[in-house]
Enzyme design. Sequence first.
Site, mmCIF file in Angstrom:
data_model
loop_
_atom_site.group_PDB
_atom_site.id
_atom_site.type_symbol
_atom_site.label_atom_id
_atom_site.label_comp_id
_atom_site.label_asym_id
_atom_site.label_seq_id
_atom_site.Cartn_x
_atom_site.Cartn_y
_atom_site.Cartn_z
ATOM 1 N N HIS A 1 0.765 -1.055 0.120
ATOM 2 C CA HIS A 1 0.059 0.203 0.058
ATOM 3 C C HIS A 1 0.663 1.383 -0.118
ATOM 4 C CE1 HIS A 1 -2.733 2.857 1.882
ATOM 5 N NE2 HIS A 1 -3.746 2.190 1.429
ATOM 6 N N ASP B 1 3.383 -4.292 8.046
ATOM 7 C CA ASP B 1 2.210 -3.704 8.005
ATOM 8 C C ASP B 1 1.052 -4.510 8.136
ATOM 9 O OD1 ASP B 1 -0.226 -2.314 7.254
ATOM 10 O OD2 ASP B 1 0.606 -1.478 5.232
ATOM 11 N N GLN C 1 -4.269 -5.179 7.202
ATOM 12 C CA GLN C 1 -5.115 -6.187 6.615
ATOM 13 C C GLN C 1 -5.187 -7.346 7.202
ATOM 14 O OE1 GLN C 1 -7.760 -5.290 4.651
ATOM 15 N NE2 GLN C 1 -6.963 -3.378 4.073
ATOM 16 N N LYS D 1 -10.050 -0.675 10.725
ATOM 17 C CA LYS D 1 -10.183 -1.926 9.909
ATOM 18 C C LYS D 1 -10.406 -3.131 10.974
ATOM 19 C CE LYS D 1 -7.252 -0.429 6.391
ATOM 20 N NZ LYS D 1 -8.044 0.143 5.025
ATOM 21 N N CYS E 1 -4.683 2.379 -3.340
ATOM 22 C CA CYS E 1 -3.471 2.876 -2.948
ATOM 23 C C CYS E 1 -2.204 1.960 -3.089
ATOM 24 C CB CYS E 1 -3.599 3.254 -1.715
ATOM 25 S SG CYS E 1 -4.917 4.438 -1.206
HETATM 26 N N1 7TS Z 1 -1.694 -0.795 4.782
HETATM 27 C C1 7TS Z 1 -2.499 -1.379 4.220
HETATM 28 C C2 7TS Z 1 -2.223 -2.844 3.819
HETATM 29 C C3 7TS Z 1 -3.801 -0.892 3.935
HETATM 30 O O1 7TS Z 1 -4.685 -1.868 3.524
HETATM 31 C C4 7TS Z 1 -4.180 0.475 4.384
HETATM 32 C C5 7TS Z 1 -5.447 0.989 4.032
HETATM 33 C C6 7TS Z 1 -3.172 1.134 4.941
HETATM 34 C C7 7TS Z 1 -1.964 0.474 5.248
HETATM 35 C C8 7TS Z 1 -3.550 2.380 5.337
HETATM 36 O O2 7TS Z 1 -4.452 2.460 6.606
HETATM 37 P P1 7TS Z 1 -4.964 3.901 7.180
HETATM 38 O O3 7TS Z 1 -5.984 3.381 7.997
HETATM 39 O O4 7TS Z 1 -3.650 4.580 7.644
HETATM 40 O O5 7TS Z 1 -5.307 4.648 6.068
HETATM 41 N N2 7TS Z 1 -6.212 0.311 2.993
HETATM 42 C C9 7TS Z 1 -7.357 0.805 2.399
HETATM 43 C C10 7TS Z 1 -8.034 0.088 1.255
HETATM 44 O O6 7TS Z 1 -7.441 -0.936 1.127
HETATM 45 N N3 7TS Z 1 -9.068 0.558 0.817
HETATM 46 O O7 7TS Z 1 -9.174 1.914 1.550
HETATM 47 C C11 7TS Z 1 -8.202 2.015 2.462
#
Ligand code: 7TS
Length: 415
Positions: free
Chosen positions: A132, A209, A212, A235, A373
């Site tokens: 990401h 990371d 997910q 999430k 992303c």
């Molecule tokens: N890393 C991964 C693997 C992610 O899927 C996401 C967000 C992030 C980092 C960033 O997370 P945040 O909460 O700091 O924004 N992924 C997604 C997605 O797949 N669709 O919307 C956000």
Amino acid sequence: MNAAVDAGAIPYDVAQVRAQFPILSRSINGRPLAYLDSAASTQRPRPVLDAVEHYETHLHANVHRGVHTLSQLATDAFEASRERVRRYLNAASSREIIFVRGATEAINLVAQSWGRPTLKPGDEILISSLEHHANIVPWQMACAATGAKLVVAPITACGELDFNAYLALLNERTRLVAMTHVSNALGTVLPVARIVAAARDKGIATLIDGAQAVAHQRVDVQALGCDFYAFSSHKLYGPTGLGVLYGREAMLEAMPPWQGGGDMIRTVSFQSSTWNELPYKFEAGTPHISGAIGLAAAMDFVESLGLQRIAAHEHSLLAQATDALSQIPGITLHGTAPHKAGVLSFTLKGVHPHDLGTILDHEGVAIRAGHHCAMPLMDLLGVPATARASFGCYSTAQEVEQLTRAVHKAREVFA
Ligand code: 7TS
């Protein structure tokens, strides 16, 4: 946690799970909502909403400051949430649990506070092609500031990390391996234990990371042996605006703070300041108190369902959706690794994923359409974007059928 629950002894009652998520009973565009976008953000169950409401109604004051009773109650609740997170990740100490805004901020913290002082020209940061943007861009910024280099481990045709290529890229210049636990765009589950072990063998630091992963499988940071683990509350059925950076204590101790302000200091004069102990050294300013309380409730919630049972439920939906969609003419499934989480990325010949997403929305089906992303990954796949359905503990076989019918309909519209 009740081990019998996680062992799958009790049948999974998805209707009962759904009953705890008020938003799931609403309709969208006159259709029942089929919420298949949990990889972007999960919905919140009643116990999370209630915990936040209870805190805001009865306990709120600023934390770590007041001698007054309410401030003490808020501080106790906030710190109990930190301990809850420690237990969820099986971290050795709550000093290793830093509350941040989200996975993105967690990774930026490490890039700034560990990366900038540590990295030298020619050093290498090794990521994978699946990352990401949150696990690419902070490293590019750290590299630009230090002269270090970003190196990318390739993936195979089905979307798995090419493990031998990864091993071959580890060398005496590698300072950090920063990789995702589960790909948000393809659903691939990476062999993080083996990835970390290979890096540690060579004395290389590791960041995983887990954005997910944390809602879909048990994570034990001590068993994993990583130096850093990052995730977002939203999430994991918790509130937005909050995330966690786990860091090994010795690592965090050696790092300077990255933001200055209240709470992170021990002493301040106009000449200089000294820093507070862990974890507060990395938590400048008033934190997202209600968010932490909601996250703790979310962790209770998923553990009461049982992570193994949630994973088994999501896998059965993934199998059903993979089977149903692959039979639709013109469909390409992106990411077919044998070990996947509940994410299904696809494209339909002749239909832009955004148009597909719009038609599905008319049918009440919420999916994500776009680059997720992960623009470098989209380039590798040779597509500008994909449509992505993703599952959570509340997703159902009926929703997969609704998705399948809606994709058929989109195909007819564009035929
Ligand atoms: N890393 C991964 C693997 C992610 O899927 C996401 C967000 C992030 C980092 C960033 O997370 P945040 O909460 O700091 O924004 N992924 C997604 C997605 O797949 N669709 O919307 C956000």
